[in-house]
Design an enzyme around this catalytic site. Structure first.
Site, short mmCIF file in Angstrom:
data_model
loop_
_atom_site.label_atom_id
_atom_site.label_comp_id
_atom_site.label_asym_id
_atom_site.label_seq_id
_atom_site.Cartn_x
_atom_site.Cartn_y
_atom_site.Cartn_z
CG HIS A 197 50.76 37.22 44.31
ND1 HIS A 197 50.26 35.79 44.67
CD2 HIS A 197 49.73 37.46 43.66
CE1 HIS A 197 48.85 35.89 44.14
NE2 HIS A 197 48.56 36.66 43.82
CE LYS A 233 47.47 37.51 47.34
NZ LYS A 233 47.40 38.34 46.68
#
Length: 477
Positions: free
Chosen positions: A395, A397
């Site tokens: 997850h 970024k």
């Protein structure tokens, strides 16, 4: 049949045609929309007019409602700007930070200290420690807040802080955190004196849809403590096990803790959300004197959403990608790019930059998974190295460039983050911190499997057809 019957039929047909023309014209006139998106909407409304027009009303425009927009715009215009702190990146990166400044007006500022946190549990532990040490105010904003171990640890820390007189302001997205907002824990925080707000509330979906698009969300993750400490990254307020989608666990996130001038920029971004929802005025905190800081990191907050141009976040991604000369590493859970980002990644590899792209192998969104796979062949042909993470749902970024520049935050490389969500990222220059983030990316890489051109070539035709069909719908969203 009476005379009135054909007249009524003609009248209804005229109204129907007028509505169709109205919505097609509206789609064509909407600013900042790519031609392919306009074409997609026109085709939908010509082929299936009733469905197309209804869909356009619900999801055709990025509009949070006139009242919210005007209030938020007024807050943004009237809030004092965070003070600038001396410190610039090397000359080659100055245009990159200028691009960032064009979005919110936040300058690149030196003197920051940052700490890369080990994992989700370590992040929450450090956050709770800082909240327990707070003496003045605590501001918290999360997209998803679960009533699990980590989520409740933050709840209890906020209740303790409020009990000793610390002003606590908490905002959570009304959709992403709906279970928490409707729970006893939310009420307990209110009873303890914590000030609460629901971001982008959706009280009655059919009615709310008449005043603004109901699937626009506040996806930000912001914590600001005593106007001196802030957090930024991809993690929601939840366990890595992520109870709402356990079969994809663990959620693998990345978070940073900051001190220095960048705190004021995150405070300003929080204030635009808090005051933009009609809550109390916290503008005095924006230009309050800074605590002494002598950190090495040059940093800049980048906040995007419905109140800035929808091309803002893609522009930043493009600028970071185009800044790479030797190496670019990208991690994202969701990849449904616009044409410019796909082209920028390919061009990056074509010009000889070692370009590495890491995504989760199993995605919690089957739509995004299918759409993202449609872009693999072009990336691989350009020389981009693609890896799929197998240790859970990646997850994080992140982007790192040439061992110097990093971009970290809440925004995904997809159209939802570009046009629908309120997002917050930090762009930074610091070789040491970038080396730490790059080392974390290498951990992800070690737990990933490569995707090669022969792998993609072996996909059956029906899979390619499915992937490309789903990706084709992206411009309509």
């Amino acid at each position: 049949m009476t005379v009135e019957t054909p007249l009524l039929a003609y009248l209804l047909a005229a109204v129907y045609l007028a509505l169709q023309v109205f919505f097609i014209a509206r789609a064509l006139l909407r600013p900042y929309r790519q031609p392919v998106s306009r074409l997609a909407w026109v085709m939908v409304m010509l082929i299936a007019p009733v469905v197309g027009m209804a869909a356009y009303v619900l999801v055709g425009e990025t509009n949070i409602g006139r009242t919210r927009s005007e209030r938020k715009r007024r807050v943004i215009e009237e809030l004092p700007r965070p003070p600038r702190h001396e410190g610039n990146p090397p000359e080659r990166y100055v245009p990159l930070f200028r691009a960032g400044m064009s979005i919110n007006g936040y300058p690149s500022s030196g003197g920051n200290r940052a700490e890369l946190l080990a994992d989700s549990d370590a992040t929450i532990a450090r956050m709770v420690e800082d909240i327990d040490a707070a003496t003045a105010n605590v501001h918290v904003l999360f997209y998803i807040w679960l009533a699990d171990d980590n989520g409740l640890r933050v709840v209890e820390a906020l209740k303790r802080a409020a009990a000793r007189g610390v002003t606590c302001r908490v905002m959570a997205d009304d959709f992403g955190s709906r279970a928490m907002i409707r729970s006893e824990h939310w009420k307990a925080m209110a009873n303890a004196g914590v000030m609460l707000a629901r971001a982008l509330p959706v009280s009655n979906p059919p009615i709310s849809a008449l005043w603004g698009r109901i699937d626009m969300r506040n996806h930000r993750k912001i914590v600001v403590i005593d106007n001196a400490i802030t957090y930024c990254g991809s993690q929601n307020c939840a366990d890595a096990a992520f109870a709402v989608k356990p079969k994809f666990a663990p959620w693998v996130d990345i978070m940073t803790r900051w001190e220095g001038p960048v705190v004021r920029q995150n405070q300003h971004l929080f204030a635009t959300d808090w005051m933009g929802h009609g809550c109390d005025d916290i503008s005095a905190l924006i230009d309050a004197p800074l605590p002494p800081t002598h950190g090495p990191v040059v940093a800049q907050v980048i906040g995007t959403g419905a109140m800035v141009r929808p091309s803002a976040m893609p522009e930043i991604f493009d600028s970071v990608i185009n800044a790479a000369r030797n190496e670019l590493i990208v991690t994202t859970p969701y990849y449904v790019p616009d044409e410019t980002i796909q082209a920028a990644l390919c061009a990056c590899a074509y010009r000889g930059v070692e370009t590495t792209f890491i995504v989760p192998q199993r995605n919690d969104s089957w739509i995004v998974s299918a759409a993202s796979h449609s872009y693999y062949e072009e990336l691989l042909d350009a020389g981009v190295r693609i890896y799929e993470y197998v240790g859970g749902l990646l997850h994080s970024k992140t982007m790192t460039v040439d061992g110097d520049i990093s971009l970290i935050g809440s925004a995904n490389i997809d159209r939802r983050s570009f046009e629908l969500n309120f997002e917050n990222n930090i762009l930074l220059y610091d070789p040491d911190l970038t080396a730490e983030i790059r080392a974390r990316q290498q951990v992800y890489l070690a737990a990933s499997v490569p995707v090669t051109a022969p792998d993609v070539a072996r996909w059956p035709r029906r899979r390619r057809l499915w992937n490309n069909t789903i990706a084709m719908l992206g411009p309509v969203l």
